[in-house]
Design an enzyme around this catalytic site. Structure first.
Site: not given
Ligand code: NAD
Length: 250
Positions: A82, A147, A182
């Site tokens: 994730n 992205y 988030t």
């Molecule tokens: P968030 O920023 O709230 O959480 C992401 C987490 O990943 C954080 O705890 C961060 O420390 C960790 N992280 C980042 N880089 C890292 C690394 N190199 N090694 C280890 N940990 C790392 O983000 P979120 O919104 O919960 O996103 C999580 C996933 O969901 C991502 O892959 C994102 O692309 C995907 N996503 C998010 C959305 C959205 O709208 N928020 C939509 C579609 C997909």
């Protein structure tokens, strides 16, 4: 009474300190899994789980965190890939270094963690991997060239991994969230000229009229990861409030 469908299983969640990963770690733990959260953040995740520092961009860090997780949990049955980072702009806007960095975390990061976890998954009787992909893999979104390219790669990688490992009993699927409420999206809104107007525009883009919640995505991930979903592999499950497939009139 929660369904204890994950009782007896061990799950690793990358990026589990925040947002979708945190909600997923919580839900899997509530449903009986032993959980390890791997995150580059030193913040403590408010969840009943082992927490290990890990940068998915660094192979040595991944290998040692996965080995420690397997030891503490007594194996690994479920991997939730994730962790991810964002990027904004058209193809004209991000330099080569940023392209390499975001591809390295969002795509090669999944490769590193999966490669280190496979030996444990091969020993499991209910092995499953769920990748967090995005609607950006299947719909053209403005200002998201880099992205979107990473998430398109995650979708293709999910299918290829599903084909490679189905014969050894490892299922591989992904979720495609729309805009999820988030801390990530909160940071984007904070950076906008008019955060309230930007939020209203994002909500209006969703046929449901609201942003997706991290818990909505966690439930979809849990469905795909569940030992009860033994025939589901090589799929992408949208969790987008209808954004990809519906054309509604207001
Ligand atoms: P968030 O920023 O709230 O959480 C992401 C987490 O990943 C954080 O705890 C961060 O420390 C960790 N992280 C980042 N880089 C890292 C690394 N190199 N090694 C280890 N940990 C790392 O983000 P979120 O919104 O919960 O996103 C999580 C996933 O969901 C991502 O892959 C994102 O692309 C995907 N996503 C998010 C959305 C959205 O709208 N928020 C939509 C579609 C997909």
């Amino acid at each position: 009474m929660a369904h204890m469908e994950f009782a007896g299983t061990s799950a690793v969640v990358t990026g589990g300190v925040s947002g979708i990963g945190l909600a997923t770690a919580r839900l899997l733990a509530e449903r009986g899994a032993r959980v390890a959260v791997l995150d580059r953040s030193a913040d403590s995740a408010p969840v009943d789980a082992e927490q290990l520092r890990c940068d998915v961009g660094d192979d040595a860090s991944v290998r040692s965190a996965v080995a420690a997780a397997a030891q503490r949990l007594g194996g690994i049955d479920i991997l939730i890939n994730n962790a991810g980072i964002g990027a904004r702009g058209t193809v004209a806007d991000n330099d080569d270094a940023e392209w390499h960095q975001v591809l390295d975390i969002n795509v090669v990061g999944i490769v590193r963690v999966t490669r280190a976890t496979l030996p444990y998954l091969r020993r499991s009787r209910s092995a499953a991997i769920v990748n967090t992909c995005s609607i950006a893999a299947t719909a053209g979104l403005p200002q998201r060239a880099l992205y979107s390219a990473t998430k398109g790669a995650v979708l293709a990688l999910t299918l290829a991994m599903a084909a490679d490992h189905v014969g050894e009993g490892i299922r591989v699927n992904c979720v495609n969230p729309g805009t999820v409420d988030t801390p990530w999206v909160a940071r984007l809104l904070d950076a906008a000229d008019d955060p309230a107007a930007e939020r209203a525009a994002l909500e209006a883009r969703q046929p449901t009229g609201r942003l997706v919640s991290a818990e909505d995505v966690a439930h979809a991930i849990a469905y795909l990861a569940s030992p009860s979903s033994g025939s589901t592999t090589g799929t992408a499950l949208p969790v987008d409030g209808g954004m990809q497939g519906l054309r509604v009139r207001r």
